[in-house]
Design a protein around this motif. Structure first.
Motif: not given
Length: 337
Positions: A88-90, A105-106, A144-145, A235-238
């Motif tokens: 997911t997107d954190s 998502n900085p 991941a991203a 965004p981070l895909n954690e």
């Protein structure tokens, strides 16, 4: 004698079967992506890859968004054991702690998935994120991203100055704050309403995922001035799982899952990046469509505006401040700040 041998053999088979059953691991992971999307297909491939790596001993059922809980409820569901894990997107959990916005998502921090993974793999991001997740009973396996998101637009936008007064879809939180600071007029709309809103002129542009995904949604039929390559949102895909379940795994299985997430991250970035390139080539040959690629100077100007939003978010919690300090130190060391 034969009967005794048969009985002994049956007992041995039963014990072996029981041991095999104990060694087998079955898990359910929920994605924040819809079924049928390129990202979800790759996540299903990841689950299959884990099965292959473990010779079928570890089985992961990959579920699309909303299958068990809503997209912004998976953190609690994983911690409670309702789900075994999520991809997911954190930043969906920003309401719990502003740290999730900065680590998830900085806006303006990264230009590529490799830069994002660098922070987690080399800049201490993985260790820090696991400390933040610990109270929730969740363990972060790895990052991941996808490539940076594009911006479908009905009007030409080639610089920050061109954003002035442009009504554009942007999700609540940091992304919306950044575009507002850049002079745009952000509107909060669900992804499902982006096409209709662009078509009817409710908005002129949208923060809306990658170029290839936008194209699959038909956005370039109505928004013929896409901004690409992306630079604003990556965004981070954690990939995370229940912490107690993680701790119960052997070191070998923990390493197997860690390696599998690295494979997933490589595959996600490569396949989505390739699809973006294919779509870009198609769009260049499409009459009436113009791809707008921002200059390095324009991107630096936007990123400076974006980075000015990080500090206010950092002030919202101790964890957010820790992420801010760690992230800015790493980006500065890498010459990316």
């Amino acid at each position: 004698m034969i009967n005794k041998l048969i009985g002994t053999t049956a007992l041995a088979l039963a014990l072996a079967s029981g041991a095999a059953a104990q060694d087998s691991i079955e898990m359910r992971f929920q994605s924040s992506d819809n079924s049928g999307t390129a990202a979800f297909e790759i996540q299903q491939d990841w689950a299959a890859h884990v099965g292959e790596m473990s010779d079928g001993r570890i089985s992961i059922e990959m579920l699309p968004v909303g299958s068990i809980v809503e997209y912004n409820e998976t953190l609690d569901a994983v911690g409670a054991g309702i789900l075994d894990g999520h991809i997911t997107d954190s930043s969906y959990f920003t309401g719990k702690d502003a740290a999730f916005a900065l680590i998830g998502n900085p806006v303006g921090a990264y230009s590529s998935p490799a830069e994002l993974r660098g922070f987690f793999d080399e800049g201490g991001g993985t260790e820090l994120y696991n400390e933040i997740l610990a109270p929730y009973g969740v363990h972060f396996i790895g990052p991941a991203a996808q490539p940076a998101e594009a911006i479908p637009s009905t009007v030409p936008i080639d610089s920050v100055a061109d954003l002035q007064g442009v009504k554009m879809r942007a999700p609540e939180g940091m992304v919306q704050s950044v575009f507002a600071s850049a002079g745009a007029a952000p509107v909060n709309l669900p992804q499902s309403e982006v096409f209709t809103s662009l078509d009817k002129g409710v908005i002129s542009a949208a923060d809306a995922t990658t170029l290839a995904t936008n194209h699959s949604m038909g956005l370039h039929d109505v928004a013929m001035h896409p901004i690409w390559p992306g630079f604003h949102s990556l965004p981070l895909n954690e990939v995370s799982m229940n912490a107690a379940e993680w701790d119960a795994l052997s070191e070998e299985d923990q390493q197997l899952l860690t390696d599998s997430v690295a494979w997933y991250a490589d595959t996600l970035a490569e396949r989505i990046g390739q699809r973006d390139e294919e779509v870009a080539e198609e769009l260049r040959a499409t009459e009436g469509v113009t791809i707008h690629t921002w200059s390095e100077e324009a991107k630096r100007e936007f990123r400076q505006i974006a980075q000015e939003q990080w500090a206010p978010f950092a002030e919202r919690s101790d964890n957010a401040q820790r992420v801010y300090d760690s992230l800015t130190a790493y980006l500065s060391e890498q010459g990316l700040l």
